[in-house]
Scaffold this motif. Structure first.
Motif, mmCIF file in Angstrom:
data_model
loop_
_atom_site.group_PDB
_atom_site.id
_atom_site.type_symbol
_atom_site.label_atom_id
_atom_site.label_comp_id
_atom_site.label_asym_id
_atom_site.label_seq_id
_atom_site.Cartn_x
_atom_site.Cartn_y
_atom_site.Cartn_z
ATOM 1 N N ASN A 1 0.959 -1.216 0.259
ATOM 2 C CA ASN A 1 0.056 -0.044 0.059
ATOM 3 C C ASN A 1 0.815 1.188 0.010
ATOM 4 O O ASN A 1 1.624 1.468 1.044
ATOM 5 C CB ASN A 1 -0.868 0.083 1.301
ATOM 6 N N VAL A 2 0.705 1.963 -0.973
ATOM 7 C CA VAL A 2 1.649 3.405 -1.063
ATOM 8 C C VAL A 2 0.755 4.522 -0.666
ATOM 9 O O VAL A 2 -0.220 4.667 -1.018
ATOM 10 C CB VAL A 2 2.104 3.352 -2.564
ATOM 11 N N ARG A 3 1.409 5.405 0.355
ATOM 12 C CA ARG A 3 0.715 6.446 0.825
ATOM 13 C C ARG A 3 1.483 7.529 1.041
ATOM 14 O O ARG A 3 2.755 7.371 1.225
ATOM 15 C CB ARG A 3 0.135 5.720 2.345
ATOM 16 N N MET A 4 0.723 8.781 0.661
ATOM 17 C CA MET A 4 1.629 10.028 0.877
ATOM 18 C C MET A 4 1.126 10.640 2.322
ATOM 19 O O MET A 4 0.168 10.718 2.397
ATOM 20 C CB MET A 4 1.044 10.916 -0.281
ATOM 21 N N LYS A 5 2.369 10.937 2.828
ATOM 22 C CA LYS A 5 2.084 11.652 4.118
ATOM 23 C C LYS A 5 2.096 13.251 3.927
ATOM 24 O O LYS A 5 2.770 13.695 3.075
ATOM 25 C CB LYS A 5 3.403 11.323 5.057
ATOM 26 N N ASP A 6 1.257 13.948 4.644
ATOM 27 C CA ASP A 6 1.045 15.253 4.628
ATOM 28 C C ASP A 6 0.852 15.949 5.888
ATOM 29 O O ASP A 6 -0.043 15.664 6.579
ATOM 30 C CB ASP A 6 0.021 15.752 3.526
ATOM 31 N N GLN A 7 2.021 16.691 6.417
ATOM 32 C CA GLN A 7 1.740 17.013 7.785
ATOM 33 C C GLN A 7 1.416 18.616 7.713
ATOM 34 O O GLN A 7 1.550 19.241 8.739
ATOM 35 C CB GLN A 7 3.182 16.884 8.666
ATOM 36 N N GLN A 8 0.792 19.014 6.621
ATOM 37 C CA GLN A 8 0.456 20.525 6.625
ATOM 38 C C GLN A 8 -0.688 20.577 7.396
ATOM 39 O O GLN A 8 -1.550 19.939 7.604
ATOM 40 C CB GLN A 8 -0.094 20.652 5.246
ATOM 41 N N PRO A 9 -0.562 21.758 8.442
ATOM 42 C CA PRO A 9 -1.770 21.967 9.320
ATOM 43 C C PRO A 9 -3.161 22.249 8.855
ATOM 44 O O PRO A 9 -3.125 22.588 7.512
ATOM 45 C CB PRO A 9 -1.310 23.185 10.131
ATOM 46 N N PHE A 10 -3.988 21.902 9.261
ATOM 47 C CA PHE A 10 -5.479 22.069 9.055
ATOM 48 C C PHE A 10 -5.746 23.445 8.983
ATOM 49 O O PHE A 10 -4.936 24.480 9.728
ATOM 50 C CB PHE A 10 -6.548 21.402 9.769
ATOM 51 N N ALA A 11 -6.764 24.159 8.159
ATOM 52 C CA ALA A 11 -6.929 25.453 7.997
ATOM 53 C C ALA A 11 -7.088 26.249 9.232
ATOM 54 O O ALA A 11 -6.444 27.321 9.366
ATOM 55 C CB ALA A 11 -7.999 25.845 7.027
ATOM 56 N N TRP A 12 -7.481 25.445 10.265
ATOM 57 C CA TRP A 12 -8.092 26.277 11.521
ATOM 58 C C TRP A 12 -6.868 26.446 12.326
ATOM 59 O O TRP A 12 -6.692 27.248 13.234
ATOM 60 C CB TRP A 12 -9.176 25.813 12.315
ATOM 61 N N MET A 13 -5.963 25.522 11.853
ATOM 62 C CA MET A 13 -4.700 25.610 12.967
ATOM 63 C C MET A 13 -3.528 26.583 12.178
ATOM 64 O O MET A 13 -2.892 27.075 12.869
ATOM 65 C CB MET A 13 -4.030 24.142 13.026
ATOM 66 N N LYS A 14 -3.966 26.977 10.899
ATOM 67 C CA LYS A 14 -2.857 27.931 10.516
ATOM 68 C C LYS A 14 -2.819 29.047 11.056
ATOM 69 O O LYS A 14 -1.615 29.514 11.253
ATOM 70 C CB LYS A 14 -3.275 28.011 8.790
ATOM 71 N N LYS A 15 -3.905 29.670 11.427
ATOM 72 C CA LYS A 15 -3.884 31.132 12.355
ATOM 73 C C LYS A 15 -3.110 30.894 13.499
ATOM 74 O O LYS A 15 -2.638 31.726 13.545
ATOM 75 C CB LYS A 15 -5.351 31.444 12.298
ATOM 76 N N ILE A 16 -3.158 29.831 14.004
ATOM 77 C CA ILE A 16 -2.765 29.725 15.350
ATOM 78 C C ILE A 16 -1.296 29.634 15.347
ATOM 79 O O ILE A 16 -0.517 30.067 16.025
ATOM 80 C CB ILE A 16 -3.425 28.887 16.282
ATOM 81 N N SER A 17 -0.882 28.525 14.414
ATOM 82 C CA SER A 17 0.504 28.161 14.131
ATOM 83 C C SER A 17 1.291 28.706 13.468
ATOM 84 O O SER A 17 2.634 28.637 13.375
ATOM 85 C CB SER A 17 0.349 26.698 13.890
ATOM 86 N N ASP A 18 1.043 29.595 12.531
ATOM 87 C CA ASP A 18 1.924 30.604 11.605
ATOM 88 C C ASP A 18 3.018 31.054 12.345
ATOM 89 O O ASP A 18 4.084 31.118 11.811
ATOM 90 C CB ASP A 18 1.057 31.502 10.774
ATOM 91 N N SER A 19 2.940 31.567 13.561
ATOM 92 C CA SER A 19 4.067 32.148 14.290
ATOM 93 C C SER A 19 5.055 31.162 14.799
ATOM 94 O O SER A 19 6.262 31.571 15.077
ATOM 95 C CB SER A 19 3.687 33.145 15.357
ATOM 96 N N PHE A 20 4.718 29.772 14.835
ATOM 97 C CA PHE A 20 5.400 28.999 15.335
ATOM 98 C C PHE A 20 6.170 27.768 14.597
ATOM 99 O O PHE A 20 6.983 27.207 14.612
ATOM 100 C CB PHE A 20 4.572 28.035 16.377
ATOM 101 N N ILE A 21 5.296 27.844 13.241
ATOM 102 C CA ILE A 21 5.793 26.799 12.223
ATOM 103 C C ILE A 21 6.479 27.482 11.053
ATOM 104 O O ILE A 21 5.718 28.555 10.675
ATOM 105 C CB ILE A 21 4.503 26.082 11.701
ATOM 106 N N SER A 22 7.244 27.117 10.320
ATOM 107 C CA SER A 22 7.972 27.641 9.313
ATOM 108 C C SER A 22 6.744 28.049 8.263
ATOM 109 O O SER A 22 5.815 27.220 8.113
ATOM 110 C CB SER A 22 9.073 26.621 8.465
ATOM 111 N N SER A 23 7.405 28.873 7.415
ATOM 112 C CA SER A 23 6.366 29.347 6.211
ATOM 113 C C SER A 23 6.161 28.395 5.328
ATOM 114 O O SER A 23 5.040 28.562 4.372
ATOM 115 C CB SER A 23 7.024 30.699 5.702
ATOM 116 N N ALA A 24 7.046 27.196 5.116
ATOM 117 C CA ALA A 24 6.837 26.277 4.194
ATOM 118 C C ALA A 24 5.185 25.806 4.314
ATOM 119 O O ALA A 24 4.874 25.029 3.439
ATOM 120 C CB ALA A 24 7.767 25.185 4.192
ATOM 121 N N TYR A 25 4.556 25.738 5.567
ATOM 122 C CA TYR A 25 3.521 25.082 5.664
ATOM 123 C C TYR A 25 2.331 26.077 5.782
ATOM 124 O O TYR A 25 1.164 25.748 6.086
ATOM 125 C CB TYR A 25 3.423 24.040 6.987
#
Length: 192
Positions: free
Chosen positions: A33-57
């Motif tokens: 089974n081939v699966r792609m992982k994606d750890q991009q934060p969910f939209a509601w988390m983006k506003k909270i986490s933008d200052s803590f997570i690199s801009s790549a996400y």
């Protein structure tokens, strides 16, 4: 002629998959089974986490990939006649919680690379090979693109392989025009 041989090989491989683990001639297959992982934060988390997570996400949104083939590259042995396994997958959208790509029967053995070939005209319809949103801008290309994932995959039992797609998202976050997509994606190499 190569196309006929490839299609014939694929049909044999697919027919063997329904037999529950191999052929009677000693070429056992296992389900991968081939699966792609994606750890991009969910939209509601983006506003909270933008200052803590690199801009790549922070910006890359929906990513659509038009798969022409997924290739398992075997480890080369002097006595091995193993060939690449090619699968047509069609349009795949990377999901924020991960994306199951395919479940496939693969001959037992050791593989050194998994490659994606992305091409336009997905599922028989004109479409880009890659399209994605970055902030409010949509980018796309119709170029043929090859993305490589390196590692060692020993197929000796049924298993799931998760490809680290963070590198794809990181790379796409730096794209500012359509004509940068091919070179940007082909310059990255992921792992599993």
């Amino acid at each position: 002629m190569k196309t006929i041989l490839l299609l014939g090989s694929l049909l044999i491989l697919v027919s063997c998959a329904g037999g529950g683990g191999g052929t009677t001639t000693g070429n056992p297959v296992k389900t991968v089974n081939v699966r792609m992982k994606d750890q991009q934060p969910f939209a509601w988390m983006k506003k909270i986490s933008d200052s803590f997570i690199s801009s790549a996400y922070a910006n890359v949104g929906t990513v659509n990939l038009c798969f022409k083939r997924l290739r398992f590259k075997p480890v080369e042995n002097d006595d091995s006649t193993a060939e690449n396994i090619d699968l047509n997958l069609g349009l795949v959208t990377i999901d924020p919680i991960g994306t199951n790509i395919v479940s496939v029967s693969v001959p037992e053995g050791t593989y050194r690379r998994i490659e994606f070939d992305l091409e336009r005209d997905c599922d028989g319809f004109p479409s880009p090979s890659v399209s994605f949103t970055n902030g409010v801008t949509t980018y796309s290309t119709q170029d043929n693109i090859k993305i490589k994932f390196e590692g060692t995959l020993v197929v000796d039992a049924d298993k799931t392989v998760t490809l680290d797609t963070d590198i794809i998202l990181d790379a796409l976050d730096n794209v500012t025009s359509d004509n940068q997509i091919k070179n940007t994606l082909e310059a990255v190499t992921g792992d599993y």
